[in-house]
Design a protein around this motif. Structure first.
Motif, short mmCIF file in Angstrom:
data_model
loop_
_atom_site.label_atom_id
_atom_site.label_comp_id
_atom_site.label_asym_id
_atom_site.label_seq_id
_atom_site.Cartn_x
_atom_site.Cartn_y
_atom_site.Cartn_z
N VAL A 27 10.26 2.63 -1.60
CA VAL A 27 9.22 3.58 -1.18
C VAL A 27 8.99 3.38 0.31
N PRO A 28 9.32 4.40 1.13
CA PRO A 28 9.22 4.22 2.59
C PRO A 28 7.77 4.14 3.06
N PRO A 29 7.56 3.46 4.19
CA PRO A 29 6.21 3.39 4.75
C PRO A 29 5.71 4.78 5.16
N LEU A 30 4.40 4.92 5.19
CA LEU A 30 3.79 6.22 5.49
C LEU A 30 4.19 6.73 6.88
N ARG A 31 4.37 5.82 7.85
CA ARG A 31 4.70 6.28 9.20
C ARG A 31 6.07 6.94 9.26
N GLU A 32 6.90 6.74 8.22
CA GLU A 32 8.21 7.40 8.21
C GLU A 32 8.19 8.70 7.43
N GLY A 86 0.77 -1.24 0.00
CA GLY A 86 0.00 0.00 0.00
C GLY A 86 0.80 1.29 0.00
N VAL A 87 2.13 1.23 -0.19
CA VAL A 87 2.93 2.47 -0.16
C VAL A 87 2.88 3.24 -1.48
N GLY A 88 2.44 2.56 -2.54
CA GLY A 88 2.37 3.25 -3.83
C GLY A 88 3.32 2.70 -4.89
N LYS A 89 3.65 1.41 -4.78
CA LYS A 89 4.60 0.83 -5.74
C LYS A 89 4.04 0.82 -7.16
N GLU A 90 2.77 0.46 -7.28
CA GLU A 90 2.19 0.43 -8.62
C GLU A 90 2.10 1.83 -9.22
N LEU A 91 1.80 2.78 -8.36
CA LEU A 91 1.75 4.17 -8.80
C LEU A 91 3.10 4.60 -9.37
N VAL A 92 4.18 4.22 -8.69
CA VAL A 92 5.52 4.55 -9.16
C VAL A 92 5.79 3.87 -10.51
N ALA A 93 5.36 2.61 -10.63
CA ALA A 93 5.55 1.89 -11.89
C ALA A 93 4.83 2.61 -13.03
N ARG A 94 3.61 3.06 -12.77
CA ARG A 94 2.84 3.75 -13.81
C ARG A 94 3.50 5.08 -14.17
N ALA A 95 4.04 5.76 -13.15
CA ALA A 95 4.71 7.03 -13.41
C ALA A 95 5.96 6.81 -14.27
N LEU A 96 6.69 5.72 -14.00
CA LEU A 96 7.87 5.42 -14.81
C LEU A 96 7.48 5.26 -16.27
N TRP A 152 -0.02 3.07 10.62
CA TRP A 152 -0.35 2.84 9.21
C TRP A 152 0.23 1.57 8.62
N PRO A 153 -0.12 0.41 9.18
CA PRO A 153 0.42 -0.83 8.60
C PRO A 153 0.00 -1.03 7.14
N GLY A 154 -1.14 -0.47 6.75
CA GLY A 154 -1.59 -0.62 5.35
C GLY A 154 -1.25 0.60 4.49
N ASN A 155 -0.47 1.51 5.08
CA ASN A 155 0.06 2.66 4.37
C ASN A 155 -1.00 3.50 3.64
N VAL A 156 -0.65 4.01 2.44
CA VAL A 156 -1.53 4.97 1.78
C VAL A 156 -2.89 4.36 1.44
N ARG A 157 -2.89 3.06 1.10
CA ARG A 157 -4.18 2.45 0.77
C ARG A 157 -5.10 2.46 2.00
N GLU A 158 -4.53 2.23 3.16
CA GLU A 158 -5.33 2.24 4.38
C GLU A 158 -5.88 3.65 4.65
#
Ligand SMILES: Nc1ncnc2c1ncn2[C@@H]1O[C@H](COP(=O)(O)OP(=O)(O)OP(=O)(O)O)[C@@H](O)[C@H]1O
Ligand SMILES: [Mg+2]
Length: 343
Positions: free
Chosen positions: A174-179, A37-47, A219-225
């Motif tokens: 991609v760091p976790p949201l809590r960081e 949920g940190v946004g890995k797919e989003l980064v892939a799409r941006a690439l 935020w264990p589920g990060n941005v998706r949570e």
């Protein structure tokens, strides 16, 4: 493809945005890592979006969703008659991606034999459909993602080291949201606008009391949570239930929420403290305690040590201590009482 928006003001997100533009057109495999949920797919799409392949296909393969024996036909396709049931030729995802981008999500889930095959394709830039002998040129850019620690998988023999080096030439962690809690506010605004645009959901302002919990939560589920909580908030139009949930979670896991800013005990302090506590646990015991017992009691003792440390550090200003430890004031008072701590 609409422009993927990577929201955030933290230095790590700014760095990721810069890195994406720098490597978008470099023809090397990129490995995106990070928790769920940190946004890995989003980064892939941006690439893909910022590369000259933008108008070509972006094809995603979820390696975790496929049983091992299906991955090969999914990736490379098959010829008619290649196996029972193959009643016509089917192109695979590498073919479908053409000169675009193929996104191998959860690459850590690919079984070892397939890893060998994939490595070969990445090296030779050629593959053939199952049951076929025609070689097809692979022109797709490969982007991979994982939320498991591939290095650890390599050392356990579950992931090929050569493939790891091959896909990891450029890595984007991609760091976790809590960081990067400073990204919370901009993300809240972004999602509210997005819900309105895409789902005609009226924004619901996040009350300060809830925002405070957002800033403390782990935020264990990060941005998706976060996205899910905000969507619920816009539907329920009441923060009480969410507040209760977050409070409960914070009360149950105060240490998990422990902060990354404010006074910080040094690593040496923690290691020394843990070592001492564990030694105290094992020394007097008649029988060597179970690992579970050591763990539970060590956690308890370390928690006490950290609370004492922080409280001393802030001259027993309990509000300040709660803020640093990112637990609720209530949870802190409870802990102080339970552990019988005194100035
Ligand atoms: N920085 C960000 N800005 C805007 N939206 C974001 C950001 N990070 C994540 N999101 C959104 O959060 C959701 C989860 O992101 P995404 O699917 O990319 O995560 P992931 O790392 O691939 O998760 P998983 O490991 O569970 O597959 C998506 O809706 C995505 O658009
Ligand atoms: Mg994903």
């Amino acid at each position: 493809m609409t422009e993927p928006q990577i929201i955030g003001i933290s230095p790590s997100i700014e760095k990721i945005r810069r890195l994406i533009r720098r490597v978008a057109d470099v023809n090397l495999t990129v490995l995106i890592t990070g928790e769920s949920g940190v946004g890995k797919e989003l980064v892939a799409r941006a690439l893909h979006y910022y590369s000259s392949r933008r108008d070509k296909p972006f094809v995603k393969v979820n390696c975790a969703a496929l049983p091992g024996e299906l991955i090969e036909s999914e990736l490379f396709g098959y010829e008619k008659g290649a196996f029972t049931g193959a009643d016509r030729r089917k192109p695979g995802k590498f073919e479908a991606a053409g000169e675009g981008t193929i996104f191998l999500d959860e690459i850590g889930e690919i079984p070892l034999p397939m890893q060998a095959k994939l490595l070969q394709v990445l090296q030779d830039l050629k593959f053939s459909r199952i049951g076929g002998n025609q070689e097809i040129q692979s022109q797709a850019r490969v982007v991979a993602a994982t939320n498991v620690n591939l290095e650890a998988e390599v050392s356990r023999g579950r992931f090929r080291e050569d493939l790891y080096f091959r896909i990891n030439t450029i890595s984007i962690p991609v760091p976790p949201l809590r960081e990067r809690r400073e990204d919370l506010e901009p993300l809240v605004h972004f999602f509210m606008k997005q819900f309105k645009k895409e789902q005609a959901l009226e924004p619901y302002p996040v009350p300060d009391s809830l925002m405070e919990l957002f800033l403390a939560y782990h935020w264990p589920g990060n941005v998706r949570e976060l996205e899910n909580y905000l969507k619920r908030l816009c539907v329920l139009r009441n923060a009480t239930e969410i507040r209760e949930e977050l409070r409960r979670s914070l009360d149950e896991h105060p240490l998990r929420a422990a902060g990354d800013n404010g006074p910080r005990p040094s690593e040496d302090f923690i290691v020394a403290r843990v070592t001492r506590e564990v030694r105290a646990l094992t020394e007097g015991a008649r029988e060597f305690p179970s690992l579970r017992e050591i763990r539970d009691r060590a956690v308890e003792r370390v928690e006490r040590a950290i609370l004492e440390y922080v409280l001393r550090e802030v001259n027993w200003n309990r509000r300040e201590a709660a803020r640093i430890l990112k637990i609720s004031y209530r949870a802190l008072l409870y802990k102080i009482k339970e552990m019988n701590l005194r100035p």
